[in-house]
Design a protein around this motif. Structure first.
Motif, PDB file in Angstrom:
ATOM      1  N   TRP A  32      87.281  54.958  65.367  1.00  0.00           N
ATOM      2  CA  TRP A  32      86.766  54.570  66.679  1.00  0.00           C
ATOM      3  C   TRP A  32      85.394  54.964  66.906  1.00  0.00           C
ATOM      4  N   PRO A  33      86.010  54.351  68.327  1.00  0.00           N
ATOM      5  CA  PRO A  33      85.953  52.951  68.745  1.00  0.00           C
ATOM      6  C   PRO A  33      84.563  52.444  68.434  1.00  0.00           C
ATOM      7  N   GLY A  34      84.390  51.364  67.887  1.00  0.00           N
ATOM      8  CA  GLY A  34      83.083  50.816  67.582  1.00  0.00           C
ATOM      9  C   GLY A  34      82.903  50.639  66.087  1.00  0.00           C
ATOM     10  N   PRO A  35      81.769  50.158  65.713  1.00  0.00           N
ATOM     11  CA  PRO A  35      81.528  49.878  64.301  1.00  0.00           C
ATOM     12  C   PRO A  35      81.472  51.141  63.469  1.00  0.00           C
ATOM     13  N   GLN A  36      81.901  51.029  62.241  1.00  0.00           N
ATOM     14  CA  GLN A  36      81.873  52.156  61.316  1.00  0.00           C
ATOM     15  C   GLN A  36      80.432  52.385  60.827  1.00  0.00           C
ATOM     16  N   PRO A  37      80.073  53.620  60.527  1.00  0.00           N
ATOM     17  CA  PRO A  37      78.727  53.872  59.994  1.00  0.00           C
ATOM     18  C   PRO A  37      78.554  53.243  58.615  1.00  0.00           C
ATOM     19  N   GLN A  38      77.372  52.730  58.373  1.00  0.00           N
ATOM     20  CA  GLN A  38      77.085  52.077  57.106  1.00  0.00           C
ATOM     21  C   GLN A  38      75.799  52.676  56.531  1.00  0.00           C
ATOM     22  N   PRO A  39      75.873  53.837  55.953  1.00  0.00           N
ATOM     23  CA  PRO A  39      74.652  54.504  55.496  1.00  0.00           C
ATOM     24  C   PRO A  39      73.961  53.809  54.348  1.00  0.00           C
ATOM     25  N   GLU A  40      74.694  52.970  53.607  1.00  0.00           N
ATOM     26  CA  GLU A  40      74.079  52.324  52.446  1.00  0.00           C
ATOM     27  C   GLU A  40      73.339  51.047  52.824  1.00  0.00           C
ATOM     28  N   ILE A  41      73.556  50.566  54.055  1.00  0.00           N
ATOM     29  CA  ILE A  41      72.919  49.325  54.463  1.00  0.00           C
ATOM     30  C   ILE A  41      71.544  49.644  55.017  1.00  0.00           C
ATOM     31  N   LEU A  42      70.515  48.971  54.461  1.00  0.00           N
ATOM     32  CA  LEU A  42      69.161  49.214  54.900  1.00  0.00           C
ATOM     33  C   LEU A  42      68.927  48.555  56.253  1.00  0.00           C
ATOM     34  N   ALA A  43      68.106  49.192  57.073  1.00  0.00           N
ATOM     35  CA  ALA A  43      67.770  48.626  58.375  1.00  0.00           C
ATOM     36  C   ALA A  43      67.017  47.320  58.179  1.00  0.00           C
ATOM     37  N   PRO A  44      67.339  46.298  58.985  1.00  0.00           N
ATOM     38  CA  PRO A  44      66.658  45.018  58.820  1.00  0.00           C
ATOM     39  C   PRO A  44      65.177  45.147  59.137  1.00  0.00           C
ATOM     40  N   SER A  45      64.366  44.526  58.282  1.00  0.00           N
ATOM     41  CA  SER A  45      62.922  44.558  58.492  1.00  0.00           C
ATOM     42  C   SER A  45      62.515  43.463  59.470  1.00  0.00           C
ATOM     43  N   PRO A  46      61.372  43.609  60.107  1.00  0.00           N
ATOM     44  CA  PRO A  46      60.913  42.572  61.023  1.00  0.00           C
ATOM     45  C   PRO A  46      60.749  41.242  60.295  1.00  0.00           C
ATOM     46  N   PRO A  47      60.922  40.125  61.012  1.00  0.00           N
ATOM     47  CA  PRO A  47      60.795  38.811  60.363  1.00  0.00           C
ATOM     48  C   PRO A  47      59.425  38.646  59.716  1.00  0.00           C
ATOM     49  N   ARG A  48      59.414  38.120  58.500  1.00  0.00           N
ATOM     50  CA  ARG A  48      58.158  37.930  57.781  1.00  0.00           C
ATOM     51  C   ARG A  48      57.492  36.642  58.248  1.00  0.00           C
ATOM     52  N   GLU A  49      56.196  36.711  58.388  1.00  0.00           N
ATOM     53  CA  GLU A  49      55.435  35.547  58.825  1.00  0.00           C
ATOM     54  C   GLU A  49      55.543  34.437  57.793  1.00  0.00           C
ATOM     55  N   THR A  50      55.611  33.198  58.249  1.00  0.00           N
ATOM     56  CA  THR A  50      55.706  32.047  57.355  1.00  0.00           C
ATOM     57  C   THR A  50      54.595  31.053  57.700  1.00  0.00           C
ATOM     58  N   TRP A  51      54.370  30.135  56.776  1.00  0.00           N
ATOM     59  CA  TRP A  51      53.352  29.115  56.997  1.00  0.00           C
ATOM     60  C   TRP A  51      53.732  28.232  58.175  1.00  0.00           C
ATOM     61  N   ALA A  52      52.732  27.812  58.945  1.00  0.00           N
ATOM     62  CA  ALA A  52      52.995  27.042  60.159  1.00  0.00           C
ATOM     63  C   ALA A  52      53.489  25.639  59.838  1.00  0.00           C
ATOM     64  N   GLY A  53      53.027  25.045  58.755  1.00  0.00           N
ATOM     65  CA  GLY A  53      53.433  23.698  58.379  1.00  0.00           C
ATOM     66  C   GLY A  53      53.779  23.612  56.912  1.00  0.00           C
ATOM     67  N   LYS A  54      54.507  22.569  56.549  1.00  0.00           N
ATOM     68  CA  LYS A  54      54.982  22.468  55.170  1.00  0.00           C
ATOM     69  C   LYS A  54      53.859  22.126  54.191  1.00  0.00           C
ATOM     70  N   TYR A  55      52.741  21.569  54.695  1.00  0.00           N
ATOM     71  CA  TYR A  55      51.638  21.228  53.806  1.00  0.00           C
ATOM     72  C   TYR A  55      50.616  22.362  53.675  1.00  0.00           C
ATOM     73  N   GLU A  56      50.692  23.349  54.525  1.00  0.00           N
ATOM     74  CA  GLU A  56      49.684  24.399  54.505  1.00  0.00           C
ATOM     75  C   GLU A  56      49.761  25.244  53.236  1.00  0.00           C
ATOM     76  N   PHE A  57      50.974  25.538  52.796  1.00  0.00           N
ATOM     77  CA  PHE A  57      51.110  26.295  51.553  1.00  0.00           C
ATOM     78  C   PHE A  57      50.577  25.503  50.372  1.00  0.00           C
ATOM     79  N   LEU A  58      50.906  24.214  50.320  1.00  0.00           N
ATOM     80  CA  LEU A  58      50.453  23.373  49.213  1.00  0.00           C
ATOM     81  C   LEU A  58      48.940  23.296  49.174  1.00  0.00           C
ATOM     82  N   LEU A  59      48.316  23.072  50.324  1.00  0.00           N
ATOM     83  CA  LEU A  59      46.863  22.997  50.370  1.00  0.00           C
ATOM     84  C   LEU A  59      46.223  24.356  50.145  1.00  0.00           C
ATOM     85  N   SER A  60      46.881  25.427  50.588  1.00  0.00           N
ATOM     86  CA  SER A  60      46.350  26.766  50.341  1.00  0.00           C
ATOM     87  C   SER A  60      46.352  27.082  48.854  1.00  0.00           C
ATOM     88  N   CYS A  61      47.397  26.678  48.150  1.00  0.00           N
ATOM     89  CA  CYS A  61      47.427  26.874  46.696  1.00  0.00           C
ATOM     90  C   CYS A  61      46.343  26.047  46.013  1.00  0.00           C
TER      91      CYS A  61
END
Length: 623
Positions: A32-61
């Motif tokens: 109890w009551p509640g979720p069990q501790p999970q010491p082996e699970i790493l804390a989630p990292s902040p969302p990683r930034e992604t390219w704004a459009g699908k062509y931006e990566f291609l043109l950047s390369c």
């Protein structure tokens, strides 16, 4: 008198169906009551930034790969290696080395969603490959911005009419007289490059750097300030810039090809460009230059591709992007050669000498042949401004990708620096350090140090980095597992992608490592038999030894960090090795970040007891 205590019934073990990893719950402790501790699970990292459009990566390369190397390095290597024969090893290296290694880097970065050092969570034994990439990127960034400074100086000089390197300038009148029969005749653009820009005539070699060329020092400072400002905006703003930088060069190159075709003697240069001297194929220098140019123009082994791909969406089609970028880049290099060699043919016609003797070796080719071509165009100042603006923009765009690889590698290793202020300080320190170190390259003898860096920073060290990366992925991580990772990313893998993946699997496991190893052995054999030269200057032994040390510094990172990884494990040497090649728990975060979008988060946890796993009466046949 109280009776004996009633026997206690131990609580039933509980199972949390949402617990993915971690130690088994103690059966003597009430859940109890509640979720069990999970010491082996790493804390989630902040969302990683992604390219704004699908062509931006291609043109950047494309912007990252189609850079200064396509303008001055590829035509110069063709000129140095006997003309069109260089195209044979170049396209062989592209098919067997360039395409597979380019796809490998993109796939690693996109699947792992991390930079060139942290991505080796897939195989901690090879973390040194990422560190070696960081060193190569630093060495290249050190001298690459000097080329941008040269272009910036030419851009400022283009606002004069007539152009200072043209025959219309009064001070060049004695150079532009009819002296084609003289063996010592030099063009006005060559004099402008050597005397006014470089000041190389005042230096005798590496030991005599001379004074700093302050006009170049100011241009170099302006270039690093611009890089600093561009890096502050991040990938979203740079993705908008490449819509211009990836397309504008083709227009200028087309103009130069058309204008060069109208010059007398241009066919002589084109014939030299396309002719094949088969005896040159026996030289290891030709194959080494071909491999180096593939790495240099495609950005393989520098970490920039890994970093840019790490900002991709997980389901991006990396095979399609690999084909588009590599073919587009190599076609650009090929057609740029027509613009260069048509002008070289005209210069050879004027001097009445073979095409191979009309220009100095080295990057001065772009700053001798191209300025002279521009001085022959109607309205030459206008076209000169456009060309050097293109050259400057291409250089900044490529160096932006290079510095992005360095920054991403550091931030992924030290997440505390992700704060905007700390990131700005880190970027400022890097740019300031590169500028101060680069002052040596803008002295009167700086061109000698430039050639030394250019030769050895992308020589045998870069080949070893690519070789270890390829062998590590193929035999430590597993080539089949790597191919499966690519299939997982390309959710709807078309048949042609599957066939291409079969070809890449064979290359990664056999052809690419063998060809890399063959090139490496030939490079070492040829390294001490052919002395390094710039024009008539022969580099001293201590100079070449210093260059070898730069390459060795890159290579030593691989065994050094492999030893660190082995020391962190326990057991016998064999056990340590097996543990060091296993992916870490946090490796497949790229998959988890997209799968998590389909998981419903609820504010409670369901805990099952042992009775929940027993058969219900009606299921066991009981009434």
């Amino acid at each position: 008198m109280p009776g004996p205590p009633a026997p206690t019934v131990p609580p039933e073990p509980t199972v949390n169906i949402f617990q993915l990893e971690g130690p088994t719950a103690d059966p003597t402790i009430q859940a109890w009551p509640g979720p069990q501790p999970q010491p082996e699970i790493l804390a989630p990292s902040p969302p990683r930034e992604t390219w704004a459009g699908k062509y931006e990566f291609l043109l950047s390369c494309l912007g990252y790969c189609v850079g200064l190397g396509n303008i001055w390095r590829f035509p110069y290597l063709c000129y140095r290696n006997g003309g069109g024969v260089f195209l044979i090893p170049y396209f062989i290296m592209l098919l067997v080395m360039g395409l597979p290694l380019f796809l490998m880097e993109l796939s690693l970065g996109q699947y792992g969603a991390t930079g060139p050092i942290t991505v080796w969570k897939c195989c901690p034994l090879l973390k040194g490959v990422g560190v070696a990439m960081l060193i190569v990127s630093s060495l290249v960034s050190l001298y690459y911005n000097v080329i941008i400074a040269w272009a910036f100086y030419y851009l400022g000089s283009s606002f004069q009419s007539p152009l200072p390197w043209s025959c219309d300038a009064p001070r060049n009148a004695h150079l532009c007289q009819n002296t084609s029969g003289s063996a010592g005749w030099v063009s006005a653009s060559e004099v402008f490059w050597k005397e006014q820009v470089l000041g190389v005539k005042h230096s005798s070699g590496l030991r005599d750097p001379g004074t700093v060329q302050w006009h170049l020092a100011l241009c170099l400072l302006a270039a690093w300030i611009l890089i600093f400002l561009c890096m502050l905006k991040g990938i979203r703003s740079s993705g908008k810039v490449v819509y211009f930088t990836a397309t504008f060069p083709f227009l200028v190159i087309l103009i130069l090809i058309i204008r060069g075709a109208t010059l007398d003697g241009s066919l002589k240069g084109i014939h030299f460009y396309l002719s094949s001297d088969w005896s040159r194929l026996r030289s290891a220098q030709v194959w080494s230059d071909a491999a180096s140019q593939i790495f240099y123009s495609l950005g393989i082994g520098f970490g920039g591709l890994l970093s840019m791909a790490s900002y991709n969406k997980f389901d991006n089609n990396v095979i399609r992007d690999t084909l588009i970028v590599t073919i587009g880049n190599c076609c650009t290099s090929f057609f740029t050669g027509f613009a260069i060699f048509s002008v070289l043919g005209h210069m050879a016609w004027k001097k009445q000498v073979p095409v191979g003797r009309v220009a100095d070796s080295g990057p001065g080719l772009a700053f001798v042949a191209y300025p002279e071509a521009l001085s022959l165009l109607p309205g030459s100042p206008f076209w000169s401004i456009l060309f050097f603006l293109m050259l400057f923009t291409l250089g900044v765009d490529t160096l932006f990708g290079n510095i992005e690889g360095i920054i991403t590698a550091i931030l992924d290793e030290f997440p505390a620096l992700r704060d905007w202020r700390r990131k700005m300080i880190l970027l400022g320190v890097l740019c300031a350090s590169f500028y101060l170190l680069g002052l040596l390259l803008v002295t009167q003898g700086g061109i000698f140090w430039f050639i030394l860096l250019d030769t050895y920073s992308t020589g045998f060290g870069l080949i070893i980095v690519a070789l270890v990366m390829c062998l590590g992925i193929a035999f430590c991580y597993g080539v089949n597992q790597f191919c499966q990772d690519i299939v997982d990313m390309i959710c709807r893998c078309p048949p042609w992608c599957s066939h291409m993946l079969d070809y890449f699997r064979v290359c990664w496991a056999f052809f690419t490592p063998c060809l890399l190893l063959f090139t490496l052995i030939y490079t070492f054999l040829d390294m001490y038999s052919v002395p390094l030269r710039y024009g008539t200057y022969k580099y001293p032994a201590w100079g070449t030894s210093l260059g070898v040390c730069m390459g060795a510094l890159t290579c030593l990172q691989i065994p050094l960090w492999a030893a660190v990884a082995l020391c962190r494990e326990s057991g016998t040497l064999s056990d340590r090795f097996q543990k060091a090649i296993q992916p870490l728990r946090s490796w497949r975060t790229a998959t988890a970040r997209d799968v998590a979008r389909d998981v419903i988060n609820v504010p409670f946890t369901i805990t099952l007891t042992g009775n929940d796993f027993n058969a219900l009466p009606h299921e066991s046949g009981e009434v």
